[in-house]
Design a protein around this motif. Structure first.
Motif, PDB file in Angstrom:
ATOM      1  N   MET A 233       0.844  -1.178   0.000  1.00 52.01           N
ATOM      2  CA  MET A 233       0.000   0.000   0.000  1.00 52.01           C
ATOM      3  C   MET A 233       0.890   1.242   0.000  1.00 52.01           C
ATOM      4  SD  MET A 233      -3.042   1.118   2.642  1.00 52.01           S
ATOM      5  CE  MET A 233      -4.141  -0.130   2.036  1.00 52.01           C
ATOM      6  N   ARG A 234       0.533   2.213  -0.813  1.00 46.28           N
ATOM      7  CA  ARG A 234       1.301   3.451  -0.889  1.00 46.28           C
ATOM      8  C   ARG A 234       1.038   4.304   0.352  1.00 46.28           C
ATOM      9  NH1 ARG A 234       0.109   5.747  -6.713  1.00 46.28           N
ATOM     10  NH2 ARG A 234       1.676   7.224  -6.059  1.00 46.28           N
ATOM     11  N   LYS A 235       2.023   5.129   0.705  1.00 46.96           N
ATOM     12  CA  LYS A 235       1.938   5.945   1.917  1.00 46.96           C
ATOM     13  C   LYS A 235       2.024   7.426   1.580  1.00 46.96           C
ATOM     14  CE  LYS A 235       4.148   2.540   4.916  1.00 46.96           C
ATOM     15  NZ  LYS A 235       5.276   2.326   5.834  1.00 46.96           N
ATOM     16  N   ILE A 236       1.168   8.215   2.257  1.00 48.33           N
ATOM     17  CA  ILE A 236       1.168   9.661   2.101  1.00 48.33           C
ATOM     18  C   ILE A 236       1.251  10.299   3.483  1.00 48.33           C
ATOM     19  CG2 ILE A 236      -1.355   9.810   2.073  1.00 48.33           C
ATOM     20  CD1 ILE A 236      -1.052  12.101   0.011  1.00 48.33           C
ATOM     21  N   TYR A 237       1.973  11.412   3.567  1.00 44.99           N
ATOM     22  CA  TYR A 237       2.162  12.116   4.836  1.00 44.99           C
ATOM     23  C   TYR A 237       1.860  13.594   4.610  1.00 44.99           C
ATOM     24  CZ  TYR A 237       4.381  11.422   9.485  1.00 44.99           C
ATOM     25  OH  TYR A 237       4.630  11.245  10.820  1.00 44.99           O
ATOM     26  N   PHE A 238       0.911  14.133   5.367  1.00 47.18           N
ATOM     27  CA  PHE A 238       0.594  15.554   5.341  1.00 47.18           C
ATOM     28  C   PHE A 238       1.275  16.213   6.532  1.00 47.18           C
ATOM     29  CE2 PHE A 238      -3.077  13.568   3.218  1.00 47.18           C
ATOM     30  CZ  PHE A 238      -3.083  14.274   2.024  1.00 47.18           C
ATOM     31  N   LEU A 239       2.103  17.217   6.283  1.00 50.53           N
ATOM     32  CA  LEU A 239       2.881  17.857   7.347  1.00 50.53           C
ATOM     33  C   LEU A 239       2.584  19.348   7.432  1.00 50.53           C
ATOM     34  CD1 LEU A 239       6.345  16.225   6.605  1.00 50.53           C
ATOM     35  CD2 LEU A 239       4.575  15.420   8.175  1.00 50.53           C
ATOM     36  N   CYS A 240       2.434  19.846   8.658  1.00 54.41           N
ATOM     37  CA  CYS A 240       2.329  21.287   8.882  1.00 54.41           C
ATOM     38  C   CYS A 240       2.994  21.602  10.227  1.00 54.41           C
ATOM     39  CB  CYS A 240       0.884  21.778   8.819  1.00 54.41           C
ATOM     40  SG  CYS A 240      -0.171  21.246  10.149  1.00 54.41           S
ATOM     41  N   THR A 241       2.855  22.822  10.665  1.00 55.85           N
ATOM     42  CA  THR A 241       3.571  23.252  11.860  1.00 55.85           C
ATOM     43  C   THR A 241       3.141  22.487  13.109  1.00 55.85           C
ATOM     44  OG1 THR A 241       3.858  25.450  10.928  1.00 55.85           O
ATOM     45  CG2 THR A 241       4.184  25.232  13.293  1.00 55.85           C
ATOM     46  N   GLY A 242       1.866  22.579  13.473  1.00 56.29           N
ATOM     47  CA  GLY A 242       1.424  22.029  14.753  1.00 56.29           C
ATOM     48  C   GLY A 242       0.527  20.823  14.683  1.00 56.29           C
ATOM     49  N   ASN A 243       0.253  20.321  13.465  1.00 52.32           N
ATOM     50  CA  ASN A 243      -0.623  19.169  13.275  1.00 52.32           C
ATOM     51  C   ASN A 243      -1.923  19.337  14.047  1.00 52.32           C
ATOM     52  OD1 ASN A 243      -0.722  15.666  13.982  1.00 52.32           O
ATOM     53  ND2 ASN A 243      -1.194  16.595  12.033  1.00 52.32           N
ATOM     54  N   SER A 244      -2.509  20.532  13.920  1.00 53.97           N
ATOM     55  CA  SER A 244      -3.759  20.794  14.637  1.00 53.97           C
ATOM     56  C   SER A 244      -4.925  21.074  13.706  1.00 53.97           C
ATOM     57  CB  SER A 244      -3.591  21.979  15.599  1.00 53.97           C
ATOM     58  OG  SER A 244      -3.335  23.162  14.874  1.00 53.97           O
ATOM     59  N   CYS A 245      -4.682  21.603  12.516  1.00 58.86           N
ATOM     60  CA  CYS A 245      -5.784  22.015  11.658  1.00 58.86           C
ATOM     61  C   CYS A 245      -5.579  21.570  10.202  1.00 58.86           C
ATOM     62  CB  CYS A 245      -5.960  23.530  11.756  1.00 58.86           C
ATOM     63  SG  CYS A 245      -7.498  24.117  11.066  1.00 58.86           S
ATOM     64  N   ARG A 246      -4.701  22.235   9.452  1.00 56.60           N
ATOM     65  CA  ARG A 246      -4.536  21.944   8.019  1.00 56.60           C
ATOM     66  C   ARG A 246      -4.232  20.480   7.747  1.00 56.60           C
ATOM     67  NH1 ARG A 246      -0.486  26.878   7.573  1.00 56.60           N
ATOM     68  NH2 ARG A 246      -0.007  25.846   9.517  1.00 56.60           N
ATOM     69  N   SER A 247      -3.221  19.960   8.414  1.00 60.55           N
ATOM     70  CA  SER A 247      -2.829  18.578   8.156  1.00 60.55           C
ATOM     71  C   SER A 247      -3.879  17.592   8.666  1.00 60.55           C
ATOM     72  CB  SER A 247      -1.462  18.279   8.768  1.00 60.55           C
ATOM     73  OG  SER A 247      -1.445  18.600  10.140  1.00 60.55           O
ATOM     74  N   GLN A 248      -4.584  17.955   9.723  1.00 59.85           N
ATOM     75  CA  GLN A 248      -5.659  17.098  10.226  1.00 59.85           C
ATOM     76  C   GLN A 248      -6.805  17.020   9.216  1.00 59.85           C
ATOM     77  OE1 GLN A 248      -5.604  15.186  12.820  1.00 59.85           O
ATOM     78  NE2 GLN A 248      -3.926  15.985  14.041  1.00 59.85           N
ATOM     79  N   ILE A 249      -7.152  18.172   8.632  1.00 61.73           N
ATOM     80  CA  ILE A 249      -8.194  18.203   7.602  1.00 61.73           C
ATOM     81  C   ILE A 249      -7.750  17.388   6.389  1.00 61.73           C
ATOM     82  CG2 ILE A 249      -9.315  19.737   5.932  1.00 61.73           C
ATOM     83  CD1 ILE A 249      -9.518  21.819   8.232  1.00 61.73           C
ATOM     84  N   ALA A 250      -6.500  17.585   5.964  1.00 63.55           N
ATOM     85  CA  ALA A 250      -5.978  16.825   4.823  1.00 63.55           C
ATOM     86  C   ALA A 250      -6.007  15.328   5.106  1.00 63.55           C
ATOM     87  CB  ALA A 250      -4.560  17.280   4.500  1.00 63.55           C
ATOM     88  N   GLU A 251      -5.632  14.934   6.318  1.00 66.90           N
ATOM     89  CA  GLU A 251      -5.671  13.519   6.682  1.00 66.90           C
ATOM     90  C   GLU A 251      -7.102  12.994   6.616  1.00 66.90           C
ATOM     91  OE1 GLU A 251      -4.748  10.426  10.366  1.00 66.90           O
ATOM     92  OE2 GLU A 251      -3.962  12.464  10.501  1.00 66.90           O
TER      93      GLU A 251
END
Length: 95
Positions: free
Chosen positions: A1-19
């Protein structure tokens, strides 16, 4: 299975939404998010995603897992701060 990682500063909003969207839309991918710091899951992000009928309330704010990072097929940085401070993108990983 392929893996994707969404990264941002605090992992509180943008990356959580992307996930959250990733879990819904990328069925053939392992999807995770993280930050260079942890700021906790933003309640507004949970609310916005609930309006999209996507439940992210059980996701957690996490620091970058270097083993997962190094094994990813795709890394997406969601802000300049994350790009500047994240570990070096491994050779052969799409960014």
């Amino acid at each position: 299975m392929r893996k994707i990682y969404f990264l941002c500063t605090g992992n509180s909003c943008r990356s959580q939404i992307a996930e959250g969207y990733g879990h819904k839309l990328l069925k053939n991918w392992e999807v995770k998010s993280a930050g260079i710091e942890t700021h906790g899951l933003n309640p507004s992000a949970v609310q916005v995603m609930a309006e999209e009928e996507i439940d992210i309330s059980q996701q957690e704010s996490e620091l970058i897992d270097i083993d997962y990072f190094n094994s990813c097929d795709l890394i997406i940085t969601l802000c300049g701060d994350a790009l500047d401070k994240c570990p070096m993108i491994p050779k052969g990983v799409n960014h």
